[in-house]
Write a protein that holds these residues in place. Structure first.
Motif, PDB file in Angstrom:
ATOM      1  N   PHE A 209       0.957  -1.788   0.082  1.00  0.00           N
ATOM      2  CA  PHE A 209      -0.016   0.440   0.118  1.00  0.00           C
ATOM      3  C   PHE A 209       1.224   1.671  -0.462  1.00  0.00           C
ATOM      4  CE2 PHE A 209      -2.849  -3.325   1.001  1.00  0.00           C
ATOM      5  CZ  PHE A 209      -4.072  -2.748   0.665  1.00  0.00           C
ATOM      6  N   LEU A 210       0.418   2.357  -1.342  1.00  0.00           N
ATOM      7  CA  LEU A 210       1.325   3.380  -0.599  1.00  0.00           C
ATOM      8  C   LEU A 210       0.337   4.086   0.165  1.00  0.00           C
ATOM      9  CD1 LEU A 210       3.134   5.951  -2.570  1.00  0.00           C
ATOM     10  CD2 LEU A 210       1.417   6.153  -3.307  1.00  0.00           C
ATOM     11  N   CYS A 211       1.445   4.817   0.764  1.00  0.00           N
ATOM     12  CA  CYS A 211       0.749   6.270   1.770  1.00  0.00           C
ATOM     13  C   CYS A 211       1.835   7.311   0.932  1.00  0.00           C
ATOM     14  CB  CYS A 211       1.626   6.116   3.528  1.00  0.00           C
ATOM     15  SG  CYS A 211       0.939   6.634   4.462  1.00  0.00           S
ATOM     16  N   TYR A 212       0.984   8.343   1.750  1.00  0.00           N
ATOM     17  CA  TYR A 212       1.360  10.015   1.851  1.00  0.00           C
ATOM     18  C   TYR A 212       0.256  11.259   2.577  1.00  0.00           C
ATOM     19  CZ  TYR A 212       2.175  15.028  -0.055  1.00  0.00           C
ATOM     20  OH  TYR A 212       2.194  15.780   0.036  1.00  0.00           O
ATOM     21  N   MET A 213       1.389  11.586   3.673  1.00  0.00           N
ATOM     22  CA  MET A 213       0.609  12.581   4.522  1.00  0.00           C
ATOM     23  C   MET A 213       1.459  13.640   4.328  1.00  0.00           C
ATOM     24  SD  MET A 213       2.871  10.379   7.235  1.00  0.00           S
ATOM     25  CE  MET A 213       3.288   9.226   6.147  1.00  0.00           C
ATOM     26  N   VAL A 214       0.762  15.149   4.023  1.00  0.00           N
ATOM     27  CA  VAL A 214       1.145  16.161   4.417  1.00  0.00           C
ATOM     28  C   VAL A 214       1.802  17.067   5.239  1.00  0.00           C
ATOM     29  CG1 VAL A 214      -0.912  17.569   4.837  1.00  0.00           C
ATOM     30  CG2 VAL A 214       0.525  18.400   3.347  1.00  0.00           C
ATOM     31  N   ASN A 215       1.657  16.164   6.900  1.00  0.00           N
ATOM     32  CA  ASN A 215       1.520  16.519   7.822  1.00  0.00           C
ATOM     33  C   ASN A 215       3.329  15.723   8.014  1.00  0.00           C
ATOM     34  OD1 ASN A 215       1.256  19.000   7.530  1.00  0.00           O
ATOM     35  ND2 ASN A 215      -0.889  18.800   8.716  1.00  0.00           N
ATOM     36  N   PRO A 216       4.399  16.044   8.548  1.00  0.00           N
ATOM     37  CA  PRO A 216       5.077  13.954   8.509  1.00  0.00           C
ATOM     38  C   PRO A 216       4.441  13.771  10.496  1.00  0.00           C
ATOM     39  CG  PRO A 216       6.162  16.469   9.363  1.00  0.00           C
ATOM     40  CD  PRO A 216       5.111  16.754   8.537  1.00  0.00           C
ATOM     41  N   GLY A 217       3.752  14.904  10.740  1.00  0.00           N
ATOM     42  CA  GLY A 217       3.123  13.980  12.683  1.00  0.00           C
ATOM     43  C   GLY A 217       2.627  13.022  12.697  1.00  0.00           C
ATOM     44  N   TYR A 218       2.028  12.783  11.482  1.00  0.00           N
ATOM     45  CA  TYR A 218       0.973  12.015  11.241  1.00  0.00           C
ATOM     46  C   TYR A 218       2.317   9.868  11.016  1.00  0.00           C
ATOM     47  CZ  TYR A 218      -3.339  14.373  11.065  1.00  0.00           C
ATOM     48  OH  TYR A 218      -4.130  14.893  11.241  1.00  0.00           O
ATOM     49  N   GLY A 219       3.630  11.126  10.493  1.00  0.00           N
ATOM     50  CA  GLY A 219       3.921   9.142  10.941  1.00  0.00           C
ATOM     51  C   GLY A 219       4.822   8.614  11.800  1.00  0.00           C
ATOM     52  N   GLN A 220       4.150   8.638  12.999  1.00  0.00           N
ATOM     53  CA  GLN A 220       3.770   7.646  13.395  1.00  0.00           C
ATOM     54  C   GLN A 220       2.731   6.737  13.908  1.00  0.00           C
ATOM     55  OE1 GLN A 220       6.596   7.528  16.107  1.00  0.00           O
ATOM     56  NE2 GLN A 220       5.521   5.875  16.900  1.00  0.00           N
ATOM     57  N   ASP A 221       1.657   7.709  13.793  1.00  0.00           N
ATOM     58  CA  ASP A 221       0.595   6.524  13.004  1.00  0.00           C
ATOM     59  C   ASP A 221       0.956   5.528  12.445  1.00  0.00           C
ATOM     60  OD1 ASP A 221      -0.330   9.000  15.126  1.00  0.00           O
ATOM     61  OD2 ASP A 221      -2.105   9.443  13.854  1.00  0.00           O
ATOM     62  N   VAL A 222       1.444   5.787  11.506  1.00  0.00           N
ATOM     63  CA  VAL A 222       1.839   4.907   9.886  1.00  0.00           C
ATOM     64  C   VAL A 222       2.528   3.569  10.862  1.00  0.00           C
ATOM     65  CG1 VAL A 222       2.071   4.486   8.156  1.00  0.00           C
ATOM     66  CG2 VAL A 222       1.402   6.580   8.750  1.00  0.00           C
ATOM     67  N   ILE A 223       3.804   4.123  12.082  1.00  0.00           N
ATOM     68  CA  ILE A 223       4.385   3.552  12.324  1.00  0.00           C
ATOM     69  C   ILE A 223       4.023   2.832  13.182  1.00  0.00           C
ATOM     70  CG2 ILE A 223       6.695   3.050  14.081  1.00  0.00           C
ATOM     71  CD1 ILE A 223       7.577   5.708  12.674  1.00  0.00           C
ATOM     72  N   ASN A 224       2.962   2.954  13.899  1.00  0.00           N
ATOM     73  CA  ASN A 224       2.873   1.959  14.611  1.00  0.00           C
ATOM     74  C   ASN A 224       1.147   1.532  14.289  1.00  0.00           C
ATOM     75  OD1 ASN A 224       3.843   3.673  16.884  1.00  0.00           O
ATOM     76  ND2 ASN A 224       1.983   4.574  17.582  1.00  0.00           N
ATOM     77  N   PHE A 225       0.604   1.225  13.858  1.00  0.00           N
ATOM     78  CA  PHE A 225       0.166   0.573  12.352  1.00  0.00           C
ATOM     79  C   PHE A 225       1.027  -0.903  12.482  1.00  0.00           C
ATOM     80  CE2 PHE A 225      -1.730  -1.301   8.052  1.00  0.00           C
ATOM     81  CZ  PHE A 225      -3.225  -2.005   9.270  1.00  0.00           C
ATOM     82  N   ALA A 226       2.341  -0.019  10.944  1.00  0.00           N
ATOM     83  CA  ALA A 226       2.481  -0.698  10.640  1.00  0.00           C
ATOM     84  C   ALA A 226       3.752  -1.873  11.615  1.00  0.00           C
ATOM     85  CB  ALA A 226       4.312  -0.419   9.904  1.00  0.00           C
ATOM     86  N   THR A 227       3.794  -1.628  12.278  1.00  0.00           N
ATOM     87  CA  THR A 227       4.748  -2.683  13.563  1.00  0.00           C
ATOM     88  C   THR A 227       3.408  -3.144  14.188  1.00  0.00           C
ATOM     89  OG1 THR A 227       5.484  -0.449  14.787  1.00  0.00           O
ATOM     90  CG2 THR A 227       5.765  -2.060  16.134  1.00  0.00           C
ATOM     91  N   ALA A 228       2.120  -2.985  14.603  1.00  0.00           N
ATOM     92  CA  ALA A 228       1.146  -4.635  14.713  1.00  0.00           C
ATOM     93  C   ALA A 228       1.189  -5.123  13.693  1.00  0.00           C
ATOM     94  CB  ALA A 228      -0.599  -3.582  15.312  1.00  0.00           C
ATOM     95  N   ASN A 229       1.564  -5.000  12.277  1.00  0.00           N
ATOM     96  CA  ASN A 229       0.439  -5.233  10.904  1.00  0.00           C
ATOM     97  C   ASN A 229       1.607  -6.139  10.606  1.00  0.00           C
ATOM     98  OD1 ASN A 229      -2.637  -5.425  11.420  1.00  0.00           O
ATOM     99  ND2 ASN A 229      -2.143  -3.717  12.017  1.00  0.00           N
ATOM    100  N   PRO A 230       2.718  -6.618  11.232  1.00  0.00           N
ATOM    101  CA  PRO A 230       3.966  -7.007  10.175  1.00  0.00           C
ATOM    102  C   PRO A 230       3.762  -7.261   8.752  1.00  0.00           C
ATOM    103  CG  PRO A 230       3.685  -8.431  11.905  1.00  0.00           C
ATOM    104  CD  PRO A 230       2.775  -7.144  11.962  1.00  0.00           C
ATOM    105  N   ASN A 231       2.383  -7.885   8.555  1.00  0.00           N
ATOM    106  CA  ASN A 231       1.862  -8.290   6.993  1.00  0.00           C
ATOM    107  C   ASN A 231       1.502  -7.924   5.862  1.00  0.00           C
ATOM    108  OD1 ASN A 231      -0.354  -7.891   8.710  1.00  0.00           O
ATOM    109  ND2 ASN A 231      -1.595  -9.733   7.946  1.00  0.00           N
TER     110      ASN A 231
END
Length: 383
Positions: A209-231
């Motif tokens: 999946f591709l992800c784009y965020m205009v504000n980098p603060g959302y990066g941690q949200d994406v990291i948290n999701f990816a960590t919890a969903n390694p597949n």
């Protein structure tokens, strides 16, 4: 005809639109003499802008949003008070724009939604055409969907949009879908403005999946999701100047700095896009048949409207968080149903050429541009 662009530098959307239109105008035998782009400390102008615009580029300080400490939510009151304190800086920016207008003598000043473009039209005298272009001008169409329950934010959004279009003889409203004709004679409904690079790509579906965020603060949200969903594999793009390109916090997630060519390549091969609700990225995904989950930036009313409009147009779904599982579920439910946006999107050239034909005329002479008298609002000196 000679054009001069004034471009808002927030995000990538208006800049990619300027690239696309400059390419088209040059191919049609017209000239883009100069491009003035508003900048701020929050944003850096991506290298792809300089690489893809042949005209001289001039940068100036322009009003921008103020975010919270996490660089996620927009703070409206702080945005207003901060920019109010920058009046002297913006006065200088208006002079920079005026220098280029006097230097290049354009037949048309085309404003890509920068508030200083509208203020320039108000405070300076230019006898050529002043046009505006952007998705935001659809607010003047009675069918435009406003996000509910945000009275003040809606008023501010409309105010800002009106300020960018002060004195505009033509408002070119880019739209996900074809609206009915409007009684507003100055409002022209156009398809999204896509670059030729988008149309040349051959879409496929790889397992990410591709992800784009205009504000980098959302990066941690994406990291948290990816960590919890390694597949679930995720390729993300952000504008985070302090982080290295290719940052890989977990094995199934990589962050790239804004890189237009790489972003489009990933768009063409992804399973779907998860993005803050900027207009341009959604349009690119729609053209390639990629489903989208839109997460409007908190406090940015315009993006809340974008998400509603895109969902109505069949682009995908809205969400309040970066839970990619919602998009997976949406894709599974849609199954083989495909969105065909190309028929509408491919009409841009013919519709825009009709607009040019209405105004095509010999170049203006040097006496057509002159400064107005001293402005009480900004203290701009007449020449």
């Amino acid at each position: 005809m000679k054009f001069l662009f004034i471009v808002q530098g927030e995000g990538r959307g208006h800049m990619t639109q300027a690239i696309a239109l400059s390419q088209k105008l040059e191919s049609w035998g017209h000239t883009v003499s100069a491009v003035c782009i508003g900048k701020s400390a929050r944003r850096q102008i991506p290298a792809f802008v300089h690489q893809n615009i042949a005209a001289p580029i001039y940068l100036y300080d322009s009003p921008n949003f103020v975010t919270d400490e996490k660089q996620k939510s927009i703070l409206l009151w702080k945005t207003f008070t901060y920019n109010l304190g920058q009046i002297n800086k913006y006065q200088k920016s208006l002079r920079i724009i005026d220098e280029q207008v006097n230097k290049y003598q354009p037949d048309v000043i085309l404003n890509f939604y920068d508030i200083l473009g509208g203020l320039y039209k108000l405070l300076y005298k230019h006898t050529g055409e002043f046009w505006t272009i952007g998705h935001q001008y659809l607010i003047e169409h009675p069918e435009f969907p406003f996000a509910p329950n945000q009275t003040l934010a809606k008023w501010l959004f409309k105010l800002n949009t009106n300020l960018t279009a002060i004195g505009a003889s033509k408002k070119l409203a880019l739209s996900f879908r074809n609206f009915t004709s409007s009684s507003n004679k100055n409002l022209y409904i156009l398809p999204p403005l896509l670059r030729r690079e988008v149309k040349d790509l051959q879409p496929k579906n790889d397992d990410f999946f591709l992800c784009y965020m205009v504000n980098p603060g959302y990066g941690q949200d994406v990291i948290n999701f990816a960590t919890a969903n390694p597949n679930i594999e995720i390729v993300a793009f952000w504008d985070h100047k302090s982080m290295p390109d290719g940052y890989k916090p977990v094995p199934n997630l990589i962050f790239h700095q804004v890189n237009d060519r790489l972003f489009l390549e990933k768009m063409a091969s992804c399973k779907g896009l998860v993005s803050t609700a900027g207009f341009e990225s959604i349009c690119e995904a729609m053209y390639m048949g990629k489903p989208v989950m839109m997460v409007p930036v908190a406090g940015q009313y315009e993006q809340a409207c974008n998400a509603m409009d895109a969902e109505i147009s069949g682009a995908g779904i809205q969400s309040t968080d970066f839970d990619f599982r919602k998009l997976i579920e949406y894709i599974d439910q849609k199954a083989t149903e495909a969105l065909d946006s190309k028929t509408w999107f491919d009409q841009f050239d013919s519709l825009f050429l009709k607009i040019i034909a209405e105004n095509d005329k010999p170049p203006l002479n040097s006496s057509s541009v002159r400064r107005v008298k001293k402005s009480k609002a900004f203290g701009i000196l007449s020449s």
